[in-house]
Structure formats: structure tokens, C-alpha cells
Write a protein that holds these residues in place. Structure first.
Motif, mmCIF file in Angstrom:
data_model
loop_
_atom_site.group_PDB
_atom_site.id
_atom_site.type_symbol
_atom_site.label_atom_id
_atom_site.label_comp_id
_atom_site.label_asym_id
_atom_site.label_seq_id
_atom_site.Cartn_x
_atom_site.Cartn_y
_atom_site.Cartn_z
ATOM 1 N N MET A 16 0.821 -1.191 0.000
ATOM 2 C CA MET A 16 0.000 0.000 0.000
ATOM 3 C C MET A 16 0.868 1.258 0.000
ATOM 4 S SD MET A 16 -2.996 1.271 0.123
ATOM 5 C CE MET A 16 -3.895 2.672 0.622
ATOM 6 N N ALA A 17 1.886 1.278 0.838
ATOM 7 C CA ALA A 17 2.763 2.446 0.910
ATOM 8 C C ALA A 17 3.543 2.628 -0.382
ATOM 9 C CB ALA A 17 3.723 2.315 2.088
ATOM 10 N N SER A 18 3.950 1.516 -1.006
ATOM 11 C CA SER A 18 4.693 1.631 -2.259
ATOM 12 C C SER A 18 3.794 2.151 -3.378
ATOM 13 C CB SER A 18 5.316 0.294 -2.652
ATOM 14 O OG SER A 18 4.309 -0.676 -2.849
ATOM 15 N N ALA A 19 2.508 1.810 -3.347
ATOM 16 C CA ALA A 19 1.570 2.329 -4.345
ATOM 17 C C ALA A 19 1.382 3.828 -4.191
ATOM 18 C CB ALA A 19 0.232 1.608 -4.235
ATOM 19 N N VAL A 20 1.286 4.285 -2.958
ATOM 20 C CA VAL A 20 1.139 5.722 -2.701
ATOM 21 C C VAL A 20 2.408 6.459 -3.119
ATOM 22 C CG1 VAL A 20 0.868 7.458 -0.886
ATOM 23 C CG2 VAL A 20 -0.553 5.403 -0.865
ATOM 24 N N LEU A 21 3.560 5.888 -2.798
ATOM 25 C CA LEU A 21 4.830 6.500 -3.186
ATOM 26 C C LEU A 21 4.961 6.558 -4.706
ATOM 27 C CD1 LEU A 21 7.569 7.666 -2.386
ATOM 28 C CD2 LEU A 21 8.450 5.326 -2.363
ATOM 29 N N LEU B 15 13.302 13.798 -16.313
ATOM 30 C CA LEU B 15 13.205 12.492 -16.966
ATOM 31 C C LEU B 15 14.414 11.614 -16.658
ATOM 32 C CD1 LEU B 15 11.680 13.407 -20.422
ATOM 33 C CD2 LEU B 15 10.605 12.109 -18.587
ATOM 34 N N ALA B 16 15.596 12.205 -16.571
ATOM 35 C CA ALA B 16 16.798 11.441 -16.238
ATOM 36 C C ALA B 16 16.708 10.879 -14.818
ATOM 37 C CB ALA B 16 18.033 12.312 -16.390
ATOM 38 N N ILE B 17 16.227 11.687 -13.893
ATOM 39 C CA ILE B 17 16.060 11.218 -12.512
ATOM 40 C C ILE B 17 15.023 10.113 -12.445
ATOM 41 C CG2 ILE B 17 15.222 11.899 -10.222
ATOM 42 C CD1 ILE B 17 16.549 14.661 -10.786
ATOM 43 N N ALA B 18 13.903 10.288 -13.148
ATOM 44 C CA ALA B 18 12.851 9.263 -13.147
ATOM 45 C C ALA B 18 13.358 7.965 -13.768
ATOM 46 C CB ALA B 18 11.624 9.770 -13.894
ATOM 47 N N THR B 19 14.116 8.071 -14.839
ATOM 48 C CA THR B 19 14.673 6.877 -15.478
ATOM 49 C C THR B 19 15.625 6.151 -14.535
ATOM 50 O OG1 THR B 19 14.487 7.925 -17.644
ATOM 51 C CG2 THR B 19 15.981 6.055 -17.477
ATOM 52 N N GLY B 20 16.438 6.890 -13.822
ATOM 53 C CA GLY B 20 17.340 6.280 -12.849
ATOM 54 C C GLY B 20 16.591 5.575 -11.732
ATOM 55 N N LEU B 21 15.512 6.188 -11.259
ATOM 56 C CA LEU B 21 14.711 5.555 -10.203
ATOM 57 C C LEU B 21 14.051 4.272 -10.700
ATOM 58 C CD1 LEU B 21 13.032 8.660 -8.527
ATOM 59 C CD2 LEU B 21 14.841 7.207 -7.585
ATOM 60 N N VAL B 22 13.550 4.291 -11.926
ATOM 61 C CA VAL B 22 12.933 3.089 -12.494
ATOM 62 C C VAL B 22 13.981 1.994 -12.663
ATOM 63 C CG1 VAL B 22 11.833 2.153 -14.567
ATOM 64 C CG2 VAL B 22 11.002 4.281 -13.577
ATOM 65 N N ALA B 23 15.162 2.351 -13.124
ATOM 66 C CA ALA B 23 16.232 1.361 -13.276
ATOM 67 C C ALA B 23 16.634 0.773 -11.926
ATOM 68 C CB ALA B 23 17.442 1.996 -13.960
ATOM 69 N N LEU B 24 16.731 1.620 -10.916
ATOM 70 C CA LEU B 24 17.060 1.149 -9.571
ATOM 71 C C LEU B 24 15.987 0.195 -9.048
ATOM 72 C CD1 LEU B 24 19.071 1.433 -7.215
ATOM 73 C CD2 LEU B 24 17.663 3.315 -6.389
ATOM 74 N N LEU B 25 14.744 0.534 -9.275
ATOM 75 C CA LEU B 25 13.637 -0.332 -8.862
ATOM 76 C C LEU B 25 13.677 -1.663 -9.611
ATOM 77 C CD1 LEU B 25 11.092 -0.322 -7.054
ATOM 78 C CD2 LEU B 25 9.837 0.488 -9.054
ATOM 79 N N ALA B 26 13.993 -1.621 -10.899
ATOM 80 C CA ALA B 26 14.083 -2.851 -11.686
ATOM 81 C C ALA B 26 15.200 -3.752 -11.181
ATOM 82 C CB ALA B 26 14.302 -2.509 -13.160
#
Length: 81
Positions: free
Chosen positions: A1-6, A52-63
Motif C-alpha cells: 500500500m505504501a509503495s503504491a502511494v509512493l 526524466l533522467a532522474i525518473a529513469t534512474g529511479l525506475v532502473a534502480l527499482l528494476a
């Protein structure tokens, strides 16, 4: 739930910065004011590109995190069976 809100908060923030929030970020974070025309457009593109660069880095880290977690789960499954 917290990860969905984040995740929803990060997505909403990214969409805001890609839209009208780019001007706010440019003025309040970068301290840039008084630009017009091509200079303003270039500065706003830089802000959006940074977001967009920051968001891409966060998505890569999550992956990477989820891939490592799935690999660990698979390793445990095959080690026990």
C-alpha cells in the motif's frame, strides 16, 4: 500500500514537472528568472530533461531491486526442492 502511494506521488510529481511545474522548478530550485523566448524554452527543456533522467534512474534502480529479489527467491526455491 505504501509503495503504491509512493509510486503515485512520484508519477504525479513527474507529470507536474514535465508540465506547468517546470517554470516553478526553474525559478525556485535553479534561481533563474527573466528569461524569454528561446532562452526560456531551452531552460525549460533542461529542467524537463533532468526530471526524466532522474525518473529513469529511479525506475532502473527499482528494476534492479526486483530482479535481485526474484533471483533470490528462485535460488531459495531450487535450493530447497
Amino acid at each position: 500500500m505504501a509503495s503504491a502511494v509512493l509510486g503515485a506521488s512520484v508519477t504525479a510529481g513527474l507529470l507536474w514537472v514535465l508540465g506547468p511545474g517546470a517554470v516553478w522548478v526553474l525559478e525556485h530550485f535553479d534561481g533563474v528568472t527573466g528569461l524569454t523566448g528561446k532562452d526560456l524554452a531551452a531552460a525549460l527543456d533542461a529542467v524537463r530533461g533532468r526530471a526524466l533522467a532522474i525518473a529513469t534512474g529511479l525506475v532502473a534502480l527499482l528494476a534492479v531491486f526486483y530482479t535481485a529479489r526474484n533471483a533470490d527467491t528462485a535460488r531459495r526455491t531450487f535450493a530447497c526442492g
